[in-house]
Write an enzyme that holds these catalytic residues in place. Structure first.
Site, PDB file in Angstrom:
ATOM      1  N   GLU A  12      -2.768  -6.667  -2.414  1.00  0.00           N
ATOM      2  CA  GLU A  12      -3.112  -5.503  -1.703  1.00  0.00           C
ATOM      3  C   GLU A  12      -4.057  -4.878  -2.270  1.00  0.00           C
ATOM      4  O   GLU A  12      -3.862  -4.072  -3.111  1.00  0.00           O
ATOM      5  CB  GLU A  12      -1.884  -4.836  -1.244  1.00  0.00           C
TER       6      GLU A  12
ATOM      7  N   CYS B 136       0.677  -1.315   0.021  1.00  0.00           N
ATOM      8  CA  CYS B 136       0.032  -0.195   0.018  1.00  0.00           C
ATOM      9  C   CYS B 136       0.798   1.327   0.021  1.00  0.00           C
ATOM     10  O   CYS B 136       0.477   2.094  -0.629  1.00  0.00           O
ATOM     11  CB  CYS B 136      -1.065  -0.163   1.144  1.00  0.00           C
TER      12      CYS B 136
ATOM     13  N   GLU C 108      11.479 -11.788  10.145  1.00  0.00           N
ATOM     14  CA  GLU C 108      10.732 -12.097  11.313  1.00  0.00           C
ATOM     15  C   GLU C 108      11.485 -12.813  12.725  1.00  0.00           C
ATOM     16  O   GLU C 108      11.068 -12.985  13.737  1.00  0.00           O
ATOM     17  CB  GLU C 108       9.759 -13.186  11.077  1.00  0.00           C
TER      18      GLU C 108
ATOM     19  N   CYS D  16      -6.987  -0.180   3.330  1.00  0.00           N
ATOM     20  CA  CYS D  16      -6.340  -1.051   2.662  1.00  0.00           C
ATOM     21  C   CYS D  16      -6.913  -2.495   3.379  1.00  0.00           C
ATOM     22  O   CYS D  16      -7.301  -2.546   4.484  1.00  0.00           O
ATOM     23  CB  CYS D  16      -4.941  -1.306   2.602  1.00  0.00           C
TER      24      CYS D  16
ATOM     25  N   ARG E 245       3.938 -17.892   8.689  1.00  0.00           N
ATOM     26  CA  ARG E 245       4.710 -16.914   9.417  1.00  0.00           C
ATOM     27  C   ARG E 245       6.076 -16.849   8.778  1.00  0.00           C
ATOM     28  O   ARG E 245       6.932 -17.524   9.427  1.00  0.00           O
ATOM     29  CB  ARG E 245       4.641 -16.857  11.123  1.00  0.00           C
TER      30      ARG E 245
ATOM     31  N   ARG F 241       9.885  -9.412   5.175  1.00  0.00           N
ATOM     32  CA  ARG F 241       9.880  -9.110   6.619  1.00  0.00           C
ATOM     33  C   ARG F 241      10.626  -9.766   7.510  1.00  0.00           C
ATOM     34  O   ARG F 241      10.541 -11.090   7.328  1.00  0.00           O
ATOM     35  CB  ARG F 241       8.466  -9.139   7.323  1.00  0.00           C
TER      36      ARG F 241
END
Length: 501
Positions: free
Chosen positions: A353, A304, A336, A460, A345, A334
């Site tokens: 998105e 976004c 993590e 979003c 995960r 990401r």
């Protein structure tokens, strides 16, 4: 209450030892003009000293006019006066010491520190002491941001350990699960998945890939296209200025994968690196770093921000509202750390998105229609056991804040699925596999997006394909004969895959 006490050193282009009386007159006039507004005294030059080419000033203020801003005005006025009469200019300014005292809403629970200053706090009063500060620093207008950062750090101490806001708003009926195994572990055992090649990443072989692509098809055909969303394509790489505007840079810098460019494409500069690689058959990382520029961007954290960037400074025609777009190209990354588990995960994941921009009324309607489409998919196609809850908005979490109770207009709704392999419904953690947010004018303002007439909001609703897949398979298993009939219309049979000897 605020108090500013500043001692500054101005270096001039010539010896000013013989101009004491002229400086007395200049400072008296400055106290009556530059440092006043009508009858109100905004700041005051308490005293001064002269030594050779150096003028030292002591300036105080109760906060109406910041002494560091005053100092720049004084420099300009002094340069003008001395330049005209004596052809002397001010070469540079240094703040010898700068003490700033200000009140806090409440006392801290532990020590607070920030860059550029020593901070002490007594009860509700904070004191920042800066030394040897340059003129460039003054022009950066950091002082107020430093004060705000101290206040913010103290306030965040009261949220640490506080449970995230969560309020159940809808729950499906219980559904008997087909099995109670971890779908990632079973897919890995069957050879549908392979972990790696680096941590938090997966290779999806034909069977797993077919399920992920089916989730993408269902999301587009059953949710987005019926509502009129149009596809856009964006870059995987996000420059830092975008994250500065969205708040990600200050909220989640420890979760980014950073991007560095080569310093040069000249092969001669890379010769030693290539030699070492050929000889050792290893990557000489120290040598590599010599040929890399400092990072200026990162891999996609969420799609976004770049969608908002694409509207930066634009005025949207009323007939184009609400704007309904989505990206499914950029892969999210990401870091993590220790929180990885299965394909739900991970450090690298695929998602769609959707972003919506329009008036408040339009966005509330979009939210209701999105909720209807999501319910249709999760109830009628997936046949899931799931629930919805108001939660701390994700954009606040990414700015390091929790504990905020969302309003019914703006805020985030989480969709959570029961995961049978984790234990009972009551005692186990459900998987957040979808969310839906209305953000008000947060990003509209950040990117200066306007409409012809209307006040704009945005929102979003990230669709994580791995999360959808895990929620579905955790309840319905890996055998297609156990899958709901309406899901099998999209994926009747799995690919045979690859046999290994």
């Amino acid at each position: 209450m605020m108090r500013f006490e500043l001692q500054a050193r101005l270096t001039l282009s010539s010896d000013i030892s013989g101009f004491s009386s002229e400086f007395e007159r200049f400072i008296a006039e400055a106290n009556q003009s530059i440092l006043r507004k009508g009858a109100e005294k905004l700041a005051v030059i308490e005293r001064f000293t002269i030594e050779n080419e150096t003028l030292c000033l002591w300036i105080t203020s109760e906060g109406t006019l910041r002494p560091h801003n005053t100092l720049l005005q004084i420099k300009n006025a002094l340069s003008k006066e001395l330049g005209t009469s004596h052809h002397i200019g001010v070469r540079d300014i240094t703040i010898t010491t700068y003490t700033i005292s200000f009140d806090l809403p409440r006392p801290p629970r532990k020590k607070v520190s920030i860059p550029f200053a020593d901070v002490t706090i007594q009860d509700n009063q904070a004191t920042m002491v800066l030394s040897d500060v340059s003129e460039e620093f003054l022009r950066g207008n950091y002082i107020d941001r430093m004060m705000n950062r101290v206040r913010e750090k103290v306030e965040n101490q009261y949220y640490e350990g506080k449970a995230e806001f969560w309020k159940l708003i809808w729950k499906s009926e219980e559904k008997p699960p087909v099995w109670n195994k971890d779908p990632t572990e079973e897919m890995e055992r069957l050879g549908w998945l392979k972990q790696g090649p680096t941590k938090g990443k997966w290779f999806y072989r034909p069977q797993a890939a077919a399920i992920l692509k089916t989730m993408e098809t269902i999301a587009i055909q059953e949710v987005l296209k019926p509502l009129g969303f149009q596809e856009v394509i964006e870059s995987h790489i996000k420059p830092f200025d975008i994250w500065l505007k969205t708040g990600h840079m200050e909220g989640m810098p420890y979760e980014f994968y950073y991007v560095a460019e080569p310093r040069t494409r000249d092969a001669a500069d890379w010769e030693r690196f290539i030699d070492l690689t050929k000889i050792t058959k290893e990557v000489p990382t120290e040598e590599l770093q010599k040929n890399l520029s400092a990072p200026i961007a990162g891999l996609c954290y969420a799609q976004c921000p770049m969608i908002y960037w694409s509207f930066k400074g634009k005025t949207i025609a009323e007939k184009s509202l609400p704007v309904l777009v989505y990206d499914k190209t950029a892969i999210s990354a990401r870091y993590e750390s220790g929180g990885r588990h299965g394909i739900e995960r991970v450090d690298e994941f695929h998602r769609i998105e959707p972003v919506y921009i329009g008036t408040r009324e339009q966005l509330l309607t979009v939210r209701e229609r999105l909720l209807e489409r999501y319910k249709h998919v999760f109830n009628d196609i997936f046949d899931l056991e799931w629930q919805m809850a108001w939660v701390t908005p994700w954009y606040m979490q990414q700015a390091g804040k929790i504990g905020d109770e969302s309003t019914q207009d703006t805020g985030t709704i989480d969709f959570e699925a029961y995961m049978p392999y984790r234990g009972t419904r009551q005692d186990s953690e459900w998987l957040e596999f979808q969310n839906l947010s209305i953000l008000g004018d947060k990003y509209i303002t950040a990117f200066n997006i306007k409409a012809q007439k209307s006040e704009l909001w945005s929102g979003c609703s990230g669709i994580g394909l791995q999360r959808w897949t895990t929620a579905f398979l955790a309840q319905k298993g890996l055998d297609p004969t156990h899958w709901p009939e309406r899901f099998r219309k999209y994926l009747q049979d799995l690919p045979e895959g690859i046999q290994f000897l």
